[in-house]
Design an enzyme around this catalytic site. Structure first.
Site, mmCIF file in Angstrom:
data_model
loop_
_atom_site.group_PDB
_atom_site.id
_atom_site.type_symbol
_atom_site.label_atom_id
_atom_site.label_comp_id
_atom_site.label_asym_id
_atom_site.label_seq_id
_atom_site.Cartn_x
_atom_site.Cartn_y
_atom_site.Cartn_z
ATOM 1 N N THR A 40 -63.930 -11.179 -106.575
ATOM 2 C CA THR A 40 -62.484 -10.903 -106.071
ATOM 3 C C THR A 40 -61.841 -12.193 -106.485
ATOM 4 O OG1 THR A 40 -63.310 -9.275 -104.525
ATOM 5 C CG2 THR A 40 -61.382 -10.620 -103.836
ATOM 6 N N SER A 45 -54.086 -11.568 -105.479
ATOM 7 C CA SER A 45 -52.579 -11.898 -105.763
ATOM 8 C C SER A 45 -52.363 -13.242 -105.694
ATOM 9 C CB SER A 45 -52.042 -11.094 -104.554
ATOM 10 O OG SER A 45 -52.328 -9.689 -104.565
ATOM 11 N N ILE A 47 -52.229 -15.168 -103.131
ATOM 12 C CA ILE A 47 -51.123 -15.555 -101.903
ATOM 13 C C ILE A 47 -51.818 -16.279 -100.848
ATOM 14 C CG2 ILE A 47 -49.600 -14.433 -100.239
ATOM 15 C CD1 ILE A 47 -48.835 -14.088 -103.392
ATOM 16 N N HIS A 49 -51.272 -16.569 -97.228
ATOM 17 C CA HIS A 49 -50.575 -15.873 -96.070
ATOM 18 C C HIS A 49 -50.103 -16.542 -95.138
ATOM 19 C CE1 HIS A 49 -50.852 -11.835 -98.123
ATOM 20 N NE2 HIS A 49 -52.257 -12.223 -98.494
ATOM 21 N N VAL A 172 -79.694 -12.150 -106.759
ATOM 22 C CA VAL A 172 -80.996 -11.840 -105.962
ATOM 23 C C VAL A 172 -81.451 -10.416 -105.804
ATOM 24 C CG1 VAL A 172 -81.290 -11.692 -103.261
ATOM 25 C CG2 VAL A 172 -79.958 -13.646 -104.112
ATOM 26 N N SER A 337 -58.392 -9.457 -97.967
ATOM 27 C CA SER A 337 -57.142 -10.268 -97.494
ATOM 28 C C SER A 337 -56.948 -10.318 -96.160
ATOM 29 C CB SER A 337 -55.978 -9.634 -98.364
ATOM 30 O OG SER A 337 -54.718 -10.204 -97.876
ATOM 31 N N CYS A 401 -48.976 -20.351 -126.934
ATOM 32 C CA CYS A 401 -48.142 -19.885 -125.793
ATOM 33 C C CYS A 401 -48.209 -20.840 -124.568
ATOM 34 C CB CYS A 401 -48.893 -18.485 -125.586
ATOM 35 S SG CYS A 401 -48.715 -17.323 -126.737
ATOM 36 N N CYS A 441 -55.443 -17.766 -130.488
ATOM 37 C CA CYS A 441 -56.325 -19.145 -130.381
ATOM 38 C C CYS A 441 -57.783 -18.448 -130.372
ATOM 39 C CB CYS A 441 -55.986 -19.715 -129.132
ATOM 40 S SG CYS A 441 -55.695 -18.732 -127.703
#
Length: 475
Positions: A40, A45, A47, A49, A172, A337, A401, A441
């Site tokens: 995760t 996102s 953010i 919060h 594990v 979240s 880039c 690259c």
């Protein structure tokens, strides 16, 4: 024999490891993947919060607000990208304005400062690209954005520099009680620890239920799909733009990233399995179409990549934090979240409780600071000249880039918990995160990885075992 074994090297496990390193303890982190931030923590996102949308009194609300307050100092100490940019929760219907009032009042109860409700006209004065259909919005000035994988890497590196041992590529497979604590079987070794901390994300219930021979914990794997837009779209919004939340989460957002892109998403779909990170036509369309409700000028032509991340949704709805029914076995589970925001504060409390349990003294040698890899793209010309004078490898651009140099790539490989594959280099340097998505690259980065790791180029992988990029050589 370790004092503490942490299972999982995501943002939560890495934060707990760093906080425990403040004490005189022997600490290890077991991670089944070959790198940190592989679940995760690398696909969310990003953010920070403010803390207005979690129910008052829950672990989510408490640790969200505490964690958000820690970010400015933490980002300064560990040198990871973070910016307090503020957020709007957009309302599109006059009849829904009461929901903004409810969020405002809940935020105040949670201890969030800087909340206010603005008219649609005022919102568009601040963010001109917001839809004309927005009638009002909740403004949260303390909301921020962060690079989640860079933050996790920074936490883990600092923990390692302070003596924490990371056992990467070690899944594990079983946990048993022993006379001194726990005997934990990993992929190719057995370790013992006085205390175990379960930070295994979507697999936390598997770890705990197998150990306790019960089904007392249930984590629902919830997939969210995202679109990432080119940096030329970075001016579409400076604020994070939420829509009014639903039962499945905070809804589809449009937000800037710390590196100047725009991110759109996530969707929310509960899965029967724990490893499905495939994107779908339906999910990506839903994410983008819903986002255009907030910013109508979004264009699919500017999407440079799409991805999916998994969230560990606890069946009970709230974070599961603390010692379990088994003495000295701690669960830090269901940290969905605002888990990224809450992680630093959760880690402080968990580490303090464990240190007290073990009667551990403070580690006077603990160093809270970590130096980041120099970012050539963000330097002034004079800074670049000085850096190249010290190390000529910083004068060789590898990723056009993102203006990433060979010096940065070498640093990403040589530093503590250094990159071992292409994606590891990407997360640490942004090489390959630009418009061409590693189209240019890749060969050069592979050559550098092979050289620095003293291995053949055929052994270089994209993201660990089984993802070799080339299979052999032609004569």
């Amino acid at each position: 024999m370790y004092d503490v074994l942490i299972i999982g090297a995501g943002v939560v496990g890495s934060a707990v490891a760093r906080e425990l390193a403040r004490y005189k303890l022997s600490i290890a982190v077991a991670e089944k993947e070959q790198d940190v931030a592989m679940g995760t923590s690398k696909a969310n996102s990003g953010i920070v919060h403010a803390g207005f949308d979690a129910k008052t009194g829950t672990n989510k609300a408490i640790y969200n607000v505490l964690g958000a307050r820690m970010y400015p100092q933490l980002a300064e100490e560990l040198e990871f990208p973070y910016r307090k940019n503020g957020a709007f929760v957009l309302c599109f219907d006059e009849s829904d304005k009461y929901k903004l009032e409810e969020l405002l009042e809940q935020g105040k109860r949670n201890g969030v400062s800087g909340l206010s409700i603005l008219t649609g006209e005022k919102v568009r004065e601040i963010e001109p690209n917001v839809s004309d259909k927005v009638v009002a919005a909740l403004y949260a000035e303390t909301s921020g954005i962060v690079s989640p994988y860079e933050m996790t890497i920074a936490l883990a590196e600092n923990a390692a520099e302070n003596g924490v041992e990371f056992l990467l590529g070690q899944e594990v497979t079983s946990i048993k009680r022993s006379k001194k604590g726990f005997k934990v079987q990993l992929s190719d070794k057995t370790v013992e620890a006085k205390i175990v901390v379960n930070c295994a994300g979507v697999y936390a219930d598997d770890i705990y239920n197998a150990f306790t021979d019960s089904q007392s914990m249930r984590i629902i794997t919830r997939k969210g799909e995202y679109c990432l837009l080119d940096k030329k779209c970075g001016g579409l919004t400076d604020k994070t733009l939420f829509q009014l939340p639903t039962e499945l989460g905070k809804g589809i957002l449009v937000a800037p990233t710390t590196h100047g892109n725009i991110i759109v998403g996530p969707t929310a779909a509960d899965l029967p399995v724990k490893d499905d990170i495939d994107t779908t036509y339906t999910g990506l369309n839903l994410a983008f179409d819903t986002a255009t409700k907030s910013v109508p000028s979004l264009s699919r032509r500017n999407i440079i990549t799409q991805f999916a991340g998994l969230r560990a949704h606890p069946e009970g709805g709230d974070f599961i934090i603390g010692e379990s029914e088994v003495p000295n076995f701690y669960n830090v589970a269901g940290i969905e979240s605002p888990g990224l925001t809450a992680a630093p504060a959760i880690a402080v409390d968990v580490a303090e409780e464990i240190a007290n349990r073990l009667n551990a003294d403070k580690n006077s040698n603990f160093n809270p600071k970590r130096k980041a890899i120099p970012c050539f793209a963000r330097m002034s010309d004079s800074e670049r000249e000085q850096l190249i004078a010290r190390n000529p490898l910083y004068g060789k651009i590898v990723c056009r880039c993102e203006n990433v140099t060979e010096g940065e790539i070498v640093d990403s490989i040589r530093r503590p918990l250094g990159a071992t594959d292409l994606d590891g280099v990407k997360r640490r340097t942004r090489a390959g995160m630009g418009r061409c998505q590693m189209g240019f690259c890749t060969p050069r980065i592979m050559e550098i990885l092979a050289r620095e790791r003293n291995t053949d180029i055929t052994e270089i992988t994209k993201n660990g075992k089984g993802s070799n990029v080339v299979l052999g050589r032609t004569e």
